[in-house]
Design a protein around this motif. Structure first.
Motif, short mmCIF file in Angstrom:
data_model
loop_
_atom_site.label_atom_id
_atom_site.label_comp_id
_atom_site.label_asym_id
_atom_site.label_seq_id
_atom_site.Cartn_x
_atom_site.Cartn_y
_atom_site.Cartn_z
N ILE A 7 32.94 26.78 0.04
CA ILE A 7 32.32 27.52 1.15
C ILE A 7 32.08 28.97 0.75
O ILE A 7 32.98 29.65 0.26
CB ILE A 7 33.24 27.49 2.39
N VAL A 8 30.85 29.44 1.00
CA VAL A 8 30.54 30.86 0.83
C VAL A 8 30.21 31.41 2.21
O VAL A 8 29.22 31.00 2.82
CB VAL A 8 29.33 31.08 -0.11
N GLY A 9 31.05 32.32 2.71
CA GLY A 9 30.86 32.84 4.06
C GLY A 9 31.56 31.91 5.03
O GLY A 9 31.12 30.77 5.23
N CYS A 10 32.66 32.38 5.60
CA CYS A 10 33.44 31.47 6.45
C CYS A 10 34.02 32.26 7.62
O CYS A 10 35.21 32.54 7.67
CB CYS A 10 34.54 30.82 5.59
N GLY A 11 33.14 32.61 8.56
CA GLY A 11 33.57 33.34 9.76
C GLY A 11 33.79 32.38 10.91
O GLY A 11 34.37 31.30 10.74
N ARG A 12 33.24 32.76 12.07
CA ARG A 12 33.48 31.96 13.28
C ARG A 12 32.97 30.53 13.16
O ARG A 12 33.68 29.57 13.45
CB ARG A 12 32.82 32.64 14.49
N VAL A 32 37.16 29.00 -0.75
CA VAL A 32 36.43 29.78 0.25
C VAL A 32 36.22 31.20 -0.27
O VAL A 32 37.18 31.88 -0.66
CB VAL A 32 37.23 29.84 1.58
N LEU A 33 34.95 31.63 -0.29
CA LEU A 33 34.63 33.01 -0.68
C LEU A 33 33.98 33.72 0.50
O LEU A 33 33.04 33.20 1.10
CB LEU A 33 33.65 33.00 -1.86
N THR A 34 34.52 34.90 0.83
CA THR A 34 33.90 35.71 1.88
C THR A 34 33.65 37.10 1.28
O THR A 34 33.56 37.22 0.06
CB THR A 34 34.81 35.80 3.13
N ILE A 67 27.06 27.21 3.15
CA ILE A 67 26.85 28.67 3.21
C ILE A 67 26.92 29.07 4.68
O ILE A 67 26.04 28.76 5.49
CB ILE A 67 25.49 29.06 2.60
N GLY A 68 28.02 29.77 5.02
CA GLY A 68 28.24 30.17 6.42
C GLY A 68 28.16 31.67 6.59
O GLY A 68 28.80 32.24 7.47
N THR A 69 27.35 32.33 5.75
CA THR A 69 27.15 33.78 5.87
C THR A 69 26.16 34.06 7.01
O THR A 69 25.47 33.14 7.47
CB THR A 69 26.52 34.36 4.58
N HIS A 119 22.40 23.28 12.15
CA HIS A 119 22.64 24.32 13.17
C HIS A 119 23.33 23.72 14.39
O HIS A 119 22.70 23.02 15.19
CB HIS A 119 21.31 24.97 13.58
N PRO A 120 24.62 24.02 14.58
CA PRO A 120 25.29 23.54 15.79
C PRO A 120 24.86 24.39 16.98
O PRO A 120 24.94 25.62 16.93
CB PRO A 120 26.78 23.76 15.48
N VAL A 121 24.39 23.74 18.04
CA VAL A 121 23.92 24.48 19.22
C VAL A 121 25.13 24.74 20.11
O VAL A 121 25.41 24.01 21.06
CB VAL A 121 22.83 23.69 19.97
N GLN A 122 25.86 25.76 19.75
CA GLN A 122 27.12 26.08 20.41
C GLN A 122 27.45 27.55 20.17
O GLN A 122 26.98 28.13 19.18
CB GLN A 122 28.22 25.18 19.80
N ASN A 123 28.22 28.16 21.06
CA ASN A 123 28.68 29.54 20.82
C ASN A 123 30.04 29.48 20.15
O ASN A 123 31.00 29.02 20.75
CB ASN A 123 28.83 30.30 22.15
N1 LIG Z 1 28.36 32.34 15.97
C1 LIG Z 1 27.68 31.34 16.49
O1 LIG Z 1 27.82 31.06 17.68
C2 LIG Z 1 26.76 30.51 15.63
C3 LIG Z 1 26.32 29.26 16.15
C4 LIG Z 1 25.52 28.44 15.35
C5 LIG Z 1 25.15 28.87 14.07
N2 LIG Z 1 25.55 30.10 13.61
C6 LIG Z 1 25.14 30.48 12.24
O2 LIG Z 1 26.30 30.48 11.41
C7 LIG Z 1 26.13 31.45 10.38
C8 LIG Z 1 27.33 32.38 10.38
O3 LIG Z 1 27.40 33.04 11.63
P1 LIG Z 1 28.84 33.49 12.22
O4 LIG Z 1 28.59 33.97 13.61
O5 LIG Z 1 29.83 32.41 11.99
O6 LIG Z 1 29.14 34.74 11.27
P2 LIG Z 1 30.48 35.57 11.10
O7 LIG Z 1 31.53 35.14 12.03
O8 LIG Z 1 30.08 37.01 11.07
O9 LIG Z 1 30.94 35.18 9.61
C9 LIG Z 1 30.18 35.50 8.48
C10 LIG Z 1 31.00 35.15 7.25
O10 LIG Z 1 30.18 35.39 6.10
C11 LIG Z 1 30.90 36.27 5.22
N3 LIG Z 1 29.87 37.00 4.47
C12 LIG Z 1 28.99 37.91 4.93
N4 LIG Z 1 28.15 38.29 3.93
C13 LIG Z 1 28.55 37.61 2.82
C14 LIG Z 1 28.11 37.58 1.48
N5 LIG Z 1 27.08 38.31 1.08
N6 LIG Z 1 28.76 36.78 0.60
C15 LIG Z 1 29.82 36.02 1.02
N7 LIG Z 1 30.28 35.99 2.27
C16 LIG Z 1 29.65 36.79 3.18
C17 LIG Z 1 31.81 37.07 6.09
O11 LIG Z 1 32.88 37.60 5.33
P3 LIG Z 1 33.80 38.81 5.89
O12 LIG Z 1 34.54 38.24 7.07
O13 LIG Z 1 34.71 39.11 4.74
O14 LIG Z 1 32.86 39.92 6.25
C18 LIG Z 1 32.27 35.98 7.08
O15 LIG Z 1 33.24 35.17 6.47
C19 LIG Z 1 24.80 32.14 10.63
O16 LIG Z 1 23.80 31.52 9.86
C20 LIG Z 1 24.56 31.88 12.11
O17 LIG Z 1 23.19 31.89 12.43
C21 LIG Z 1 26.35 30.91 14.35
#
Ligand SMILES: NC(=O)c1ccc[n+]([C@@H]2O[C@H](COP(=O)([O-])OP(=O)(O)OC[C@H]3O[C@@H](n4cnc5c(N)ncnc54)[C@H](OP(=O)(O)O)[C@@H]3O)[C@@H](O)[C@H]2O)c1
Length: 291
Positions: A7-12, A32-34, A67-69, A119-123
């Protein structure tokens, strides 16, 4: 199923899906890489598996890459993954963006990887809560045959549902979903301001609207838009709409313009129901068109 997942990018969103995939033994989270080792550690702790990494070169091969960035980083991440040979021919690479299609992963496909967007349609505000709310969530899926087949099974194994979407319609699909969710919240903000001017505090206003809002959303879901629409525009009540506009003008141009814009959309629903005379529709259109 099974298979190692990097996993690259692992937030919410990433953490929620990774934890569900891991718990259901759909994929085994490997690394996991963030942006910081600290947040990668927090993510692997939450997932209950995987090695937190501090740099891309620490990855070891895996057949699946998520890729979850944030959206703006997806293209760059996929380029680095390809140019440094971390992603190999036959791997599955997918991202989670609603607005971007799998074409942003073109460099991965060029070296023979199979790509998709899911794309999960969820918050996903808080992974701890989101994990428990995921069941029944719809996920829009598009991409190569191999990737979509694996991801469809993966989504269904964690209790989600899949809807296929054409790659060229991804942005439009996202605009529709954003309007339904975000604009509804913005509309409520405008409504609460109007109620406050009428002497109802924002807190009282939220409480006052709660039952009718819940019932309205439920009616749309259960009976469809045409049956759920009520109110003065749908009834053709010219006098009331005229009075609304007159009063709203006192608050400034913004609320009148929201009222008129959405009033025209409301009238379109009323027209579709064919319950108003042509004359009524004409008068209402004139009223909602502006000064
Ligand atoms: N939030 C929602 O409700 C939701 C719903 C459906 C889809 N999505 C999609 O899911 C994706 C992620 O959204 P999110 O809200 O989950 O984001 P988020 O919580 O802000 O998490 C982003 C993650 O990506 C990491 N990151 C940022 N830039 C990076 C880079 N250049 N290289 C490696 N890691 C990187 C961050 O690391 P750090 O924590 O170290 O900064 C964090 O782990 C987006 O494409 C979004 O459109 C979101």
């Amino acid at each position: 199923m099974g298979g190692a997942l990097n996993i690259v990018g692992c937030g919410r969103t990433g953490q929620t899906l990774a934890r569900l995939f891991q718990d259901a033994r759909v994929f085994q989270v490997k690394a996991v890489l963030t942006q910081s080792l600290e947040s990668a550690k927090q993510a692997t702790d939450f997932i209950g598996a995987g090695k937190p990494l501090s740099a891309m070169h620490e990855f070891e091969p895996a057949p699946i890459w998520m890729i979850g960035t944030p959206d703006e980083a997806i293209g760059d991440v996929s380029r680095v993954l390809t140019r440094c040979n971390w992603v190999r021919q036959g791997d599955v690479v997918f991202h989670l963006s609603g607005a971007l299609s799998s074409t942003v992963l073109d460099e991965c496909s060029e070296i023979g990887a199979s790509v998709a967007s899911l794309h999960p349609v969820q918050n996903f505000a808080n992974p701890e809560v989101s994990v428990g709310q995921f069941a029944g969530t719809w996920c829009a899926l598009e991409g190569d045959g191999a990737a979509t087949q694996i991801l469809r099974q993966a989504v269904e194994a964690i209790g989600g549902q899949v809807i296929a979407i054409a790659p060229h319609q991804k942005t439009l699909y996202h605009a529709g979903a954003v309007m339904a969710c975000n604009y509804l919240v913005a509309l409520l903000d405008v409504s609460l301001d109007i109620l406050r001017t009428a002497g109802v505090s924002r807190e009282q206003g939220a409480a006052l609207l709660a039952p009718i809002l819940r019932a309205t959303v439920e009616n749309v879901i259960e009976q469809g838009v045409d049956n759920a629409m009520t109110g003065p525009i749908a009834r053709g009540d010219i006098d009331i709409v005229e009075r609304h506009i007159r009063e709203l003008k006192r608050l400034g141009p913004e609320s009148v313009s929201v009222y008129r814009e959405l009033g025209r959309a409301t009238l379109a629903v009323a027209e579709r129901r064919k319950e108003l005379s042509r004359d009524k529709i004409g008068q209402m259109k004139e009223l909602l068109a502006g000064d």
